[in-house]
Scaffold this active site. Structure first.
Site, PDB file in Angstrom:
ATOM      1  N   GLU A 116      -5.258   0.286  -3.523  1.00  0.00           N
ATOM      2  CA  GLU A 116      -5.895   1.025  -4.410  1.00  0.00           C
ATOM      3  C   GLU A 116      -7.371   0.716  -4.323  1.00  0.00           C
ATOM      4  O   GLU A 116      -8.315   1.582  -4.869  1.00  0.00           O
ATOM      5  CB  GLU A 116      -5.394   1.007  -5.547  1.00  0.00           C
ATOM      6  CG  GLU A 116      -5.423  -0.369  -6.334  1.00  0.00           C
ATOM      7  CD  GLU A 116      -4.285  -1.341  -5.685  1.00  0.00           C
ATOM      8  OE1 GLU A 116      -3.717  -1.264  -4.872  1.00  0.00           O
ATOM      9  OE2 GLU A 116      -3.992  -2.135  -6.738  1.00  0.00           O
TER      10      GLU A 116
ATOM     11  N   LYS B 142       1.380   4.070   1.038  1.00  0.00           N
ATOM     12  CA  LYS B 142       0.686   3.570  -0.194  1.00  0.00           C
ATOM     13  C   LYS B 142      -0.237   2.608   0.205  1.00  0.00           C
ATOM     14  O   LYS B 142      -0.123   1.560   0.445  1.00  0.00           O
ATOM     15  CB  LYS B 142       1.912   2.757  -1.081  1.00  0.00           C
ATOM     16  CG  LYS B 142       1.831   2.900  -2.590  1.00  0.00           C
ATOM     17  CD  LYS B 142       0.588   2.408  -3.031  1.00  0.00           C
ATOM     18  CE  LYS B 142       0.568   0.734  -2.811  1.00  0.00           C
ATOM     19  NZ  LYS B 142      -1.006   0.352  -3.224  1.00  0.00           N
TER      20      LYS B 142
ATOM     21  N   PHE C  88      -6.186  -4.218   1.416  1.00  0.00           N
ATOM     22  CA  PHE C  88      -7.445  -3.542   0.995  1.00  0.00           C
ATOM     23  C   PHE C  88      -8.216  -4.209   2.359  1.00  0.00           C
ATOM     24  O   PHE C  88      -9.038  -3.226   2.820  1.00  0.00           O
ATOM     25  CB  PHE C  88      -8.286  -4.244   0.083  1.00  0.00           C
ATOM     26  CG  PHE C  88      -8.899  -5.581   0.327  1.00  0.00           C
ATOM     27  CD1 PHE C  88      -9.845  -5.827   0.906  1.00  0.00           C
ATOM     28  CD2 PHE C  88      -8.033  -6.677  -0.273  1.00  0.00           C
ATOM     29  CE1 PHE C  88     -10.536  -7.004   1.063  1.00  0.00           C
ATOM     30  CE2 PHE C  88      -8.577  -8.025  -0.209  1.00  0.00           C
ATOM     31  CZ  PHE C  88      -9.661  -8.007   0.487  1.00  0.00           C
TER      32      PHE C  88
ATOM     33  N   SER D  95      -0.465  -9.877   0.489  1.00  0.00           N
ATOM     34  CA  SER D  95      -0.322 -11.383   0.138  1.00  0.00           C
ATOM     35  C   SER D  95       1.124 -11.923   0.098  1.00  0.00           C
ATOM     36  O   SER D  95       2.072 -10.804  -0.040  1.00  0.00           O
ATOM     37  CB  SER D  95      -1.084 -11.800  -1.225  1.00  0.00           C
ATOM     38  OG  SER D  95      -0.319 -10.957  -2.148  1.00  0.00           O
TER      39      SER D  95
ATOM     40  N   GLU E  49      -4.481 -20.112   0.187  1.00  0.00           N
ATOM     41  CA  GLU E  49      -5.582 -19.036   0.874  1.00  0.00           C
ATOM     42  C   GLU E  49      -6.525 -18.675   0.223  1.00  0.00           C
ATOM     43  O   GLU E  49      -6.467 -18.259  -0.978  1.00  0.00           O
ATOM     44  CB  GLU E  49      -4.672 -17.878   1.445  1.00  0.00           C
ATOM     45  CG  GLU E  49      -5.578 -16.831   2.083  1.00  0.00           C
ATOM     46  CD  GLU E  49      -4.930 -15.542   2.261  1.00  0.00           C
ATOM     47  OE1 GLU E  49      -4.047 -14.879   1.669  1.00  0.00           O
ATOM     48  OE2 GLU E  49      -4.985 -14.685   3.508  1.00  0.00           O
TER      49      GLU E  49
ATOM     50  N   CYS F  69      -6.953 -11.641   7.879  1.00  0.00           N
ATOM     51  CA  CYS F  69      -5.946 -12.734   7.664  1.00  0.00           C
ATOM     52  C   CYS F  69      -5.717 -13.421   9.105  1.00  0.00           C
ATOM     53  O   CYS F  69      -5.081 -14.350   9.110  1.00  0.00           O
ATOM     54  CB  CYS F  69      -4.592 -11.743   7.609  1.00  0.00           C
ATOM     55  SG  CYS F  69      -4.084 -10.807   9.153  1.00  0.00           S
TER      56      CYS F  69
HETATM   57  P1  NAD Z   1      -2.099  -7.719  -1.936  1.00  0.00           P
HETATM   58  O1  NAD Z   1      -0.891  -8.330  -1.962  1.00  0.00           O
HETATM   59  O2  NAD Z   1      -2.927  -7.910  -3.391  1.00  0.00           O
HETATM   60  O3  NAD Z   1      -1.887  -6.110  -2.065  1.00  0.00           O
HETATM   61  C1  NAD Z   1      -1.152  -5.554  -0.919  1.00  0.00           C
HETATM   62  C2  NAD Z   1      -0.606  -4.309  -1.334  1.00  0.00           C
HETATM   63  O4  NAD Z   1       0.537  -4.595  -2.155  1.00  0.00           O
HETATM   64  C3  NAD Z   1      -1.223  -3.122  -1.806  1.00  0.00           C
HETATM   65  O5  NAD Z   1      -0.981  -1.884  -1.491  1.00  0.00           O
HETATM   66  C4  NAD Z   1      -1.191  -3.410  -3.405  1.00  0.00           C
HETATM   67  O6  NAD Z   1      -1.325  -2.274  -3.923  1.00  0.00           O
HETATM   68  C5  NAD Z   1       0.108  -4.016  -3.701  1.00  0.00           C
HETATM   69  N1  NAD Z   1       0.455  -4.770  -4.716  1.00  0.00           N
HETATM   70  C6  NAD Z   1      -0.269  -5.831  -5.224  1.00  0.00           C
HETATM   71  N2  NAD Z   1       0.337  -6.599  -6.096  1.00  0.00           N
HETATM   72  C7  NAD Z   1       1.549  -5.911  -6.128  1.00  0.00           C
HETATM   73  C8  NAD Z   1       2.553  -6.429  -6.975  1.00  0.00           C
HETATM   74  N3  NAD Z   1       2.426  -7.283  -7.904  1.00  0.00           N
HETATM   75  N4  NAD Z   1       3.764  -5.805  -6.682  1.00  0.00           N
HETATM   76  C9  NAD Z   1       3.846  -5.086  -5.919  1.00  0.00           C
HETATM   77  N5  NAD Z   1       2.875  -4.358  -5.022  1.00  0.00           N
HETATM   78  C10 NAD Z   1       1.648  -4.885  -5.113  1.00  0.00           C
HETATM   79  O7  NAD Z   1      -3.127  -7.946  -0.756  1.00  0.00           O
HETATM   80  P2  NAD Z   1      -4.680  -7.629  -0.710  1.00  0.00           P
HETATM   81  O8  NAD Z   1      -5.484  -8.427  -1.749  1.00  0.00           O
HETATM   82  O9  NAD Z   1      -4.663  -6.152  -0.659  1.00  0.00           O
HETATM   83  O10 NAD Z   1      -4.872  -7.915   0.555  1.00  0.00           O
HETATM   84  C11 NAD Z   1      -5.179  -9.382   1.191  1.00  0.00           C
HETATM   85  C12 NAD Z   1      -4.082 -10.189   1.571  1.00  0.00           C
HETATM   86  O11 NAD Z   1      -3.154  -9.639   2.541  1.00  0.00           O
HETATM   87  C13 NAD Z   1      -4.495 -11.695   2.081  1.00  0.00           C
HETATM   88  O12 NAD Z   1      -3.183 -12.511   1.528  1.00  0.00           O
HETATM   89  C14 NAD Z   1      -4.260 -11.422   3.357  1.00  0.00           C
HETATM   90  O13 NAD Z   1      -3.942 -12.553   4.425  1.00  0.00           O
HETATM   91  C15 NAD Z   1      -3.256 -10.559   3.761  1.00  0.00           C
HETATM   92  N6  NAD Z   1      -2.888  -9.791   4.911  1.00  0.00           N
HETATM   93  C16 NAD Z   1      -2.048 -10.180   5.818  1.00  0.00           C
HETATM   94  C17 NAD Z   1      -1.948  -9.678   6.954  1.00  0.00           C
HETATM   95  C18 NAD Z   1      -0.962 -10.250   8.019  1.00  0.00           C
HETATM   96  O14 NAD Z   1      -0.781  -9.181   8.828  1.00  0.00           O
HETATM   97  N7  NAD Z   1      -0.180 -11.297   7.792  1.00  0.00           N
HETATM   98  C19 NAD Z   1      -2.866  -8.574   7.395  1.00  0.00           C
HETATM   99  C20 NAD Z   1      -3.808  -8.274   6.492  1.00  0.00           C
HETATM  100  C21 NAD Z   1      -3.944  -8.811   5.151  1.00  0.00           C
END
Ligand code: NAD
Length: 496
Positions: free
Chosen positions: A176, A173, A149, A226, A382, A281
């Site tokens: 959401e 994808k 997000f 994450s 985190e 991040c």
């Molecule tokens: P998230 O892991 O909750 O979601 C990321 C994506 O995975 C979304 O599209 C979501 O719909 C999907 N998703 C969520 N839960 C899932 C599951 N159980 N199974 C399969 N797919 C699932 O992450 P977020 O809250 O949207 O974003 C924040 C996280 O992203 C933080 O941990 C941040 O550090 C990380 N991030 C990392 C980078 C990087 O380059 N390392 C960059 C930006 C954000």
């Protein structure tokens, strides 16, 4: 309620199923739209359109493909303000931050416009008698990206730019939580001249992600989110033979040595810790001053910098940051603040009382902890919110060991006037991206972005040449041509 459609085969496509998620306005905490949560059926529709369009797209010469991206860049630039407002309305970040989100994505599009040059292969003349060897970079076919997000424009563009420039069809994808900008990007890509099916957007949650992992026609999956989900996607998709790059969470450290410019360091650290409500991040949520005097001097400056921060609505030109993305996420950050207190860290600035706009939105004031210790859970995990933790270190070695031993390894920064100390830090710290007096060392588009340890699974970084490598595969040709051609007996041979 307004419904945000999928974008499949070149057209907005309403959700066919019964599952929806609400998209909130973080400023007031009310649902403003709903987004369909797709599954295997919608995903397959997008994959079939992608598979039908991709061979012809791959056959378009790379310079013409690049021209489509150039036009896409022009269209996005011409709608920068509209896109930034849409992004802020669902994410909550300030308008300058939203413009930055879009601009950093465009930087990668600009890099991908170099596709004709980037895709040139290698050639060895005379590798053997009459034998030449050359290698080509060919697209993979249908590829997919799953994005978080916190950068709903930049991270999709990190992936779709190189993927499409290299001749693939890309299925996105997005998160959401803020899905509107990704749909607008797909519309603009079509307007720029990409064939229908070359960029589709399928919304959803785990079910859509699982459908991507399982679909036999999807060759590669790029993920950012994450660490727990990154590891899951990496393990599940590689087990099915897919190519995967999966970026995870982070806990970046800023090491402040006694010879640093403390005024500058404190200003930079406050911006890096609290900008975008800490939902980056590459945010800097941990600061490690070396020595007690440095710690006291830095702490005083941080407290002063924090007092000047303004939390406000995205359109407030004076605001340093806005609300968090959701009520659920705000609750999670609040739990970490309570945990820090229970674990015995010193709560120096408590942001929990802040409630602009009558307390309805997901605002949280800047929070500062001192005397945080590496054994605390609130340090190891985190938080992803406007919370800065000071971990005091007695020596350079002790400070260097903290980011190196931490389970995450995205980035770290060192603040010093000493070239040799900085050089030593760069050489030995166990993270993927390092800043020297630069608090958020996000690499420019023509370098690549990626962390170590639990911050990244797989061996390809995002964008730069790694993006080109990830979205292509090499074919190596060893060629020998018969000398001359069979000639009628009365003719002279073609060559002596
Ligand atoms: P998230 O892991 O909750 O979601 C990321 C994506 O995975 C979304 O599209 C979501 O719909 C999907 N998703 C969520 N839960 C899932 C599951 N159980 N199974 C399969 N797919 C699932 O992450 P977020 O809250 O949207 O974003 C924040 C996280 O992203 C933080 O941990 C941040 O550090 C990380 N991030 C990392 C980078 C990087 O380059 N390392 C960059 C930006 C954000």
């Amino acid at each position: 309620m307004r419904e945000i459609p999928h974008f499949i085969a070149g057209a907005p496509t309403p959700g066919g199923g019964e599952r929806f998620a609400e998209v909130y306005d973080p400023v007031c905490g009310r649902a403003q739209a709903r987004v369909p949560l797709g599954g295997p059926a919608e995903l397959d529709q997008a994959v079939q359109a992608a598979a039908a369009a991709q061979p012809a797209w791959a056959a378009v010469n790379p310079q013409r493909r690049a021209r489509v991206l150039l036009e896409f860049k022009r269209l996005v630039e011409s709608r920068m303000q509209e896109l930034a407002e849409l992004l802020s309305s669902e994410h909550g970040k300030t308008l300058p931050d939203s413009r930055g989100d879009i601009q950093r994505g465009l930087d990668v599009i600009e890099f991908a416009c170099g596709a004709p040059h980037l895709l040139k292969g290698e050639y060895t003349e005379g590798a053997g008698p009459g034998i030449d060897v050359y290698s080509l970079r060919q697209p993979l076919g249908v590829v997919a990206g799953i994005t978080p997000f916190n950068f709903p424009a930049m991270i999709p563009m990190w992936m779709l730019g190189p993927a499409i420039a290299c001749g693939n069809a890309f299925i996105l994808k997005p998160s959401e939580k803020d899905p509107s900008v990704p749909v607008r990007l797909a519309e603009l890509m079509m307007e720029a001249g990409a064939p229908a099916g070359i960029l589709s957007v399928v919304h959803g949650d785990k079910a859509a992600v699982d459908a991507i992992i399982a679909h036999p026609l999807i060759q590669a999956v790029s993920f950012v989110g994450s660490s727990q989900v990154a590891q899951y996607v990496y393990a599940a998709a590689t087990a099915l033979g897919k190519r995967v790059q999966a970026m995870g969470g982070a806990k970046n450290h800023g090491i402040v040595l006694p010879d640093a410019d403390l005024d500058q360091a404190a200003r930079d650290i406050a911006g890096a810790a609290f900008g975008s409500a800490g939902e980056r991040c590459m945010a800097l949520p941990v600061v490690v001053p070396v020595g007690e005097q440095t710690a006291e001097a830095l702490r005083a400056r941080l407290v002063a910098s924090i007092a000047r921060l303004r939390v406000g609505v995205p359109s407030d030109p004076q605001a340093d940051y806005g609300p968090l993305v959701s009520g659920e996420h705000r609750e999670r950050v609040l739990r970490y603040i309570e945990m820090g207190v229970e674990e015995g860290a010193e709560l120096v600035v408590d942001g929990r009382g802040l409630a602009p706009r009558g307390g309805a939105g997901y605002f949280l004031g800047p929070t500062l902890f001192d005397r945080v210790s590496p054994s605390m859970r609130s340090y190891q995990e985190e938080i992803f919110g406007p919370v800065l933790q000071i971990v005091r270190a007695a020596s350079f070695e002790e400070a260097l060991a903290l980011p190196s031993a931490h389970p995450y390894g995205n980035g770290a920064a060192v603040f010093t006037r000493s070239g040799s100390a900085a050089r030593e830090f760069v050489a030995r710290v166990r993270v993927g991206m390092v800043g020297i007096n630069v608090p958020i060392p996000v690499p420019v588009a023509y370098h690549s972005f990626g962390g170590w340890k639990r911050s990244a699974f797989g061996d390809a970084n995002q964008h730069g040449m790694d993006g080109v490598r990830f979205f292509t595969r090499i074919k190596t040709v060893t060629a020998r041509w018969p000398q001359g051609r069979p000639a009628p007996a009365e003719d002279p041979p073609p060559f002596p």
